[in-house]
Write an enzyme that holds these catalytic residues in place. Sequence first.
Site, PDB file in Angstrom:
ATOM      1  N   THR A  29       0.847  -1.189   0.000  1.00 48.66           N
ATOM      2  CA  THR A  29       0.000   0.000   0.000  1.00 48.66           C
ATOM      3  C   THR A  29       0.879   1.233   0.000  1.00 48.66           C
ATOM      4  OG1 THR A  29      -1.954   1.014   1.051  1.00 48.66           O
ATOM      5  CG2 THR A  29      -0.251   0.141   2.536  1.00 48.66           C
ATOM      6  N   ASN A  30       0.307   2.359   0.354  1.00 50.02           N
ATOM      7  CA  ASN A  30       1.044   3.606   0.492  1.00 50.02           C
ATOM      8  C   ASN A  30       0.507   4.336   1.719  1.00 50.02           C
ATOM      9  OD1 ASN A  30      -1.168   5.506  -0.304  1.00 50.02           O
ATOM     10  ND2 ASN A  30      -1.065   4.296  -2.174  1.00 50.02           N
ATOM     11  N   PRO A  31       1.174   5.389   2.159  1.00 48.87           N
ATOM     12  CA  PRO A  31       0.782   6.025   3.417  1.00 48.87           C
ATOM     13  C   PRO A  31      -0.347   7.059   3.326  1.00 48.87           C
ATOM     14  CG  PRO A  31       2.804   6.997   2.635  1.00 48.87           C
ATOM     15  CD  PRO A  31       2.472   5.868   1.689  1.00 48.87           C
ATOM     16  N   SER A  32      -1.132   7.062   2.264  1.00 48.52           N
ATOM     17  CA  SER A  32      -2.218   8.032   2.147  1.00 48.52           C
ATOM     18  C   SER A  32      -3.190   7.895   3.318  1.00 48.52           C
ATOM     19  CB  SER A  32      -2.973   7.822   0.840  1.00 48.52           C
ATOM     20  OG  SER A  32      -4.117   8.650   0.790  1.00 48.52           O
ATOM     21  N   ALA A  96      -4.935   7.920  -3.628  1.00 48.67           N
ATOM     22  CA  ALA A  96      -3.567   7.499  -3.950  1.00 48.67           C
ATOM     23  C   ALA A  96      -3.650   6.036  -4.385  1.00 48.67           C
ATOM     24  CB  ALA A  96      -2.663   7.665  -2.748  1.00 48.67           C
TER      25      ALA A  96
END
Length: 128
Positions: A29-32, A96
């Site tokens: 995932t990403n930190p959004s 994101a």
Amino acid sequence: MSLKDLKGKKILVSAGPTEEPLDPVRFITNPSTGRMGFALASTAKRRGGEVILVSGPTNLSPPRGVDFIPVRTALQMRKAIFQNLRGVDVLIMAAAVSDYRPKKISKRKIKKGRETFLLELEPNPDIL
């Protein structure tokens, strides 16, 4: 008194990250945080718009009065966006979205023990 300049307008907003599973317990995932998309959805609702919010996993509560559609993966987000596009006046893409997803998803937890682990990725389709 708040401005109601979006009255009669249908607004579709995407927010948050997407998660791409590797196995039943792991994902990339990403930190959004989703805060920008949720704030935009809330403001559009406050200004009189009919708002649909499609969001990946976040710790945020959907704004009151907004139609909320939770999703997990980029493919799920794409499907939800396309299913809700009809009649939309404004589309705001604040999510994101993961550019890639694992080519294979293990049905079982991937066991630890190998010295190296090769993860093959394939591109997600672009939602825009």
